[in-house]
Design a protein around this motif. Structure first.
Motif, PDB file in Angstrom:
ATOM      1  N   VAL A 117     -13.079  31.712  33.216  1.00 23.41           N
ATOM      2  CA  VAL A 117     -14.365  32.405  33.155  1.00 23.41           C
ATOM      3  C   VAL A 117     -15.208  31.826  32.023  1.00 23.41           C
ATOM      4  N   ASP A 120     -21.683  34.528  31.569  1.00 24.13           N
ATOM      5  CA  ASP A 120     -21.762  35.866  32.141  1.00 24.13           C
ATOM      6  C   ASP A 120     -23.053  35.984  32.929  1.00 24.13           C
ATOM      7  N   ARG A 124     -22.407  32.681  35.618  1.00 22.96           N
ATOM      8  CA  ARG A 124     -20.955  32.700  35.854  1.00 22.96           C
ATOM      9  C   ARG A 124     -20.642  32.529  37.342  1.00 22.96           C
ATOM     10  N   ASN A 145     -18.531  41.629  36.184  1.00 23.36           N
ATOM     11  CA  ASN A 145     -19.598  40.812  35.619  1.00 23.36           C
ATOM     12  C   ASN A 145     -20.934  41.480  35.915  1.00 23.36           C
ATOM     13  N   GLU A 146     -21.561  42.034  34.899  1.00 23.74           N
ATOM     14  CA  GLU A 146     -22.797  42.782  35.095  1.00 23.74           C
ATOM     15  C   GLU A 146     -23.987  41.846  35.239  1.00 23.74           C
ATOM     16  N   THR A 147     -24.800  42.109  36.259  1.00 23.73           N
ATOM     17  CA  THR A 147     -26.068  41.418  36.448  1.00 23.73           C
ATOM     18  C   THR A 147     -26.945  42.330  37.295  1.00 23.73           C
TER      19      THR A 147
END
Length: 253
Positions: A117, A120, A124, A145-147
């Motif tokens: 990884v 982010d 990512r 994984n925040e988006t």
């Protein structure tokens, strides 16, 4: 009967300059203007699957070569790597596109984000599969994984978030199975039917015959411009070493 045609025509005509003004102002928008984080997408663990191409499928990548593809930059042979039956993006070399053009299709894609990884959010495991080179089904490592919701894996980028997050862990294979209906334009270039798409991510329905508002736009609001009935697929080089295998298509038109 009293005629109200003239005021109605004046009212309809007033929308044209407003629409033109809105399009001109789009260039001043930041990309964040078309991103949203709420509601967050529910996480659902996928089951196990094993897809083999149907008898009438055209195999675009079966593990041995890239003969069905060219560089989208200059039409040369792609610089992406093929090793042990796996196709991997060679970052910074540019995306690839199919030699053949397609309209209405069923598509199967298997892909994985790097096991290691790095980065982010949108940095990512980012790539994208573009139907007709214009309509993006997002590829992203969306495992913990925040988006923005309409930019995560299995979203129709910047338009429709997936119904659920069916992402597998980094380094594990994901599948997309999609049915895409191309937009229709009349002889004058007017849109008569928008594009539509249904997507299964790891066997889970994530896009249910949704209507596309136009080609993918990173900045601004999507809107249709007439284009040919058939165009090549594109796979994006977003500077991440995303891998692919078992890519096939069935023509539905």
């Amino acid at each position: 009967m009293k005629c109200t045609c003239a005021p109605l025509l004046l009212l309809l005509g007033s929308f044209a300059p407003l629409s033109l003004l809105a399009q001109q102002n789009e260039t001043k928008l930041p990309p964040q203007a078309t991103e949203f984080y709420e509601p967050q997408v529910k996480v659902v663990s996928p089951g196990n699957e094993n897809h083999l191409p149907p008898a009438d499928a055209m195999v675009l990548f079966g593990g041995s070569d890239l003969n069905a593809w060219v560089s989208e930059r200059d039409g040369s042979f792609p610089k992406w790597t093929v090793e042990d039956g796996i196709l991997t993006v060679a970052p910074k070399t540019g995306g690839i596109k199919t030699k053949e053009a397609f309209g209405d299709v069923q598509v199967h894609i298997e892909w994985r984000a790097p096991e290691e990884v790095v980065g982010d959010g949108q940095g990512r495991g980012n790539s994208g599969f573009f139907f007709m080179g214009k309509y993006e089904l997002q590829i992203l490592d969306s495992y913990n994984n925040e988006t923005y919701s309409n930019g995560q894996a299995a979203s129709i980028y910047k338009q429709h978030p997936p119904l659920v997050n069916a992402m597998r862990a980094p380094g594990e294979w994901n599948t997309y199975d999609a049915v895409f209906t191309a937009p229709r334009f009349n002889q004058n270039g007017m849109l008569i039917a928008p594009a539509r798409i249904t997507v299964f991510h790891n066997g889970i329905l994530v896009q249910n015959n949704v209507e596309l508002r136009g080609p993918t736009q990173y900045i601004g609001i999507p809107h249709y411009v007439a284009h040919p009935e058939k165009l090549p697929f594109h796979i994006q080089d977003h500077s991440n070493p995303v891998s692919f295998r078992n890519i096939w298509v069935r023509k539905l038109d």
